[in-house]
Scaffold this motif. Structure first.
Motif, mmCIF file in Angstrom:
data_model
loop_
_atom_site.group_PDB
_atom_site.id
_atom_site.type_symbol
_atom_site.label_atom_id
_atom_site.label_comp_id
_atom_site.label_asym_id
_atom_site.label_seq_id
_atom_site.Cartn_x
_atom_site.Cartn_y
_atom_site.Cartn_z
ATOM 1 N N UNK A 190 0.822 -1.077 0.036
ATOM 2 C CA UNK A 190 -0.124 -0.138 0.102
ATOM 3 C C UNK A 190 1.008 1.447 -0.068
ATOM 4 N N UNK A 191 1.936 1.025 0.839
ATOM 5 C CA UNK A 191 2.898 2.360 0.854
ATOM 6 C C UNK A 191 3.479 2.681 -0.491
ATOM 7 N N UNK A 192 3.934 1.716 -1.223
ATOM 8 C CA UNK A 192 4.639 1.849 -2.550
ATOM 9 C C UNK A 192 3.597 2.107 -3.825
ATOM 10 N N UNK A 193 2.323 1.383 -3.666
ATOM 11 C CA UNK A 193 1.278 1.690 -4.719
ATOM 12 C C UNK A 193 0.487 3.009 -4.434
ATOM 13 N N UNK A 219 14.456 -0.527 5.259
ATOM 14 C CA UNK A 219 15.614 -0.401 4.326
ATOM 15 C C UNK A 219 15.083 -0.258 3.036
ATOM 16 N N UNK A 220 13.747 -1.091 2.877
ATOM 17 C CA UNK A 220 13.194 -1.070 1.307
ATOM 18 C C UNK A 220 12.372 0.298 1.011
ATOM 19 N N UNK A 221 11.906 0.965 2.199
ATOM 20 C CA UNK A 221 11.308 2.095 2.002
ATOM 21 C C UNK A 221 12.382 3.267 1.748
ATOM 22 N N UNK A 254 20.895 5.553 1.227
ATOM 23 C CA UNK A 254 21.362 4.226 0.665
ATOM 24 C C UNK A 254 22.526 4.159 0.025
ATOM 25 N N UNK A 255 23.166 3.054 0.461
ATOM 26 C CA UNK A 255 24.363 2.749 -0.187
ATOM 27 C C UNK A 255 25.819 3.923 -0.103
ATOM 28 N N UNK A 256 25.297 4.848 0.844
ATOM 29 C CA UNK A 256 26.378 5.970 0.741
ATOM 30 C C UNK A 256 27.600 5.380 1.524
#
Length: 358
Positions: A190-193, A219-221, A254-256
């Motif tokens: 729901x958050x992503x769509x 981490x996904x968010x 992310x990935x910094x």
């Protein structure tokens, strides 16, 4: 501005490209409250023209070197910034609002929540998704919490793991949402769509783990492609070892600092252990990590900001206990009985200098 900045049309109806901007023009844009610039990006939000439309010339080109986004701060945010926020909170808000993500690690009790809200409000970005624990939900979602108290914002509290109510998005809201870490994974689709947040605030992040479902969901968010600002809040982002620092930093940008294992090898002097795994118990490349943290990490203690803190006020609240509140009354009477029994052992004898057990 002495020379008009060229902006080009985009395939998206809401975005322009910023074309061939000089360093002087970029530096000028940086001084405008609410403008966020990143190098080597391509888009500029059309609402930037709200600042001064006469400073921009629309051209049809896509050779861009900078991208900027602007949405004016709300009136309430300006009021808080100018009259309520303390100098160190304004400093944090200014830093965070100009970046794509930071870790706010101020000591307990000096106003991290307010700094995070102020930084978000300065950008004007919506929607905002706040993630935290059950305890922190009382700060974010209650009538006495900082969002409501200072900004008249009432985040909608997402609840439940199953039978998610799709109509929740249609409720009147201020563009702020709150989700408990424990149910975050269930709400991800729901958050992503549907929600598609532009700001993520990770509160009490030390309560999460990169191994747990709640940590993986967070981490996904942080990696959501439309995310534009990430604020990580914790007074104790490093609980035991330096490797604990990886997750807050990765959530912020992310990935910094690379993947966790790479971070451990380079900055934690990782060594093989007897079980075939790796121990990240050491420290290495300290100066390089310190330099990186200057762009990613904010930490102030009470000693640093003591001059701006109000005096401590202690206030007692009398609570009447009676037989109507059976459970509390029973506990209180039992505790009172235990204390009296203990004190009776010292009857007539001094408990401490100047204190008798009478």
């Amino acid at each position: 501005m002495s020379e008009k900045i060229k902006i080009a049309t985009s395939l998206s109806p809401d975005w322009y490209y910023l074309v061939d901007a000089s360093q002087e023009q970029v530096d000028t844009l940086k001084t405008i409250p609410g403008v966020r610039l990143r190098k080597d990006q391509l888009q500029i939000h059309k609402s930037l023209t709200i600042i001064n439309p006469q400073d921009y010339e629309i051209v049809y080109d896509n050779q861009a070197i900078w991208y900027a986004q602007y949405k004016p701060p709300t009136d309430k945010a300006i009021e808080v910034y100018e009259t309520i926020a303390r100098p160190y909170q304004r400093e944090a808000a200014d830093l965070i609002s100009k970046r794509s993500g930071m870790v706010l690690a101020d000591e307990v009790g000096i106003g991290k929540t307010n700094s995070a809200i102020l930084a978000t409000e300065l950008t004007g970005l919506r929607p905002v998704l706040v993630m935290g624990t059950l305890l922190s939900s009382q700060v974010w979602c209650s009538e006495k919490g900082d969002p409501k108290k200072f900004y008249d914002i009432q985040p909608i509290h997402l609840q439940g793991r199953k039978n998610l109510d799709p109509e929740i998005f249609n409720q009147p809201n201020d563009g702020w949402w709150y989700c408990h870490y424990d149910i975050l994974e269930a709400w991800l689709p729901w958050i992503f769509t549907k929600l598609r947040p532009r700001v993520a605030i990770f509160d009490e992040v030390h309560k999460t783990s990169y191994k747990a479902k709640r940590g993986k969901a967070a981490l996904a968010i942080a990696r959501f492609k439309e995310m534009q600002l990430r604020i990580v809040i914790s007074a104790t982002p490093v609980r035991n070892k330096r490797i604990d620092m990886w997750m807050p930093l990765d959530l912020a940008q992310p990935d910094c600092v690379g993947e966790r294992h790479s971070f451990g090898l380079y900055f934690c002097s990782a060594t093989p252990n007897q079980y075939g795994g790796v121990d990240y118990n050491g420290e290495s490349h300290n100066e390089e990590l310190k330099a990186r943290l200057k762009e990613l990490f904010i930490r102030r203690t009470k000693a640093d900001v003591m001059a701006y803190l109000p005096k401590i006020i202690r206030q007692g609240n009398e609570i009447e206990l009676n037989e109507a509140s059976t459970e509390q009354y029973t506990k209180y009477k039992a505790a009172e009985k235990d204390i009296r029994a203990f004190l009776s052992k010292f009857e007539g004898k001094p408990l401490a200098p100047g204190i008798n057990g009478e």
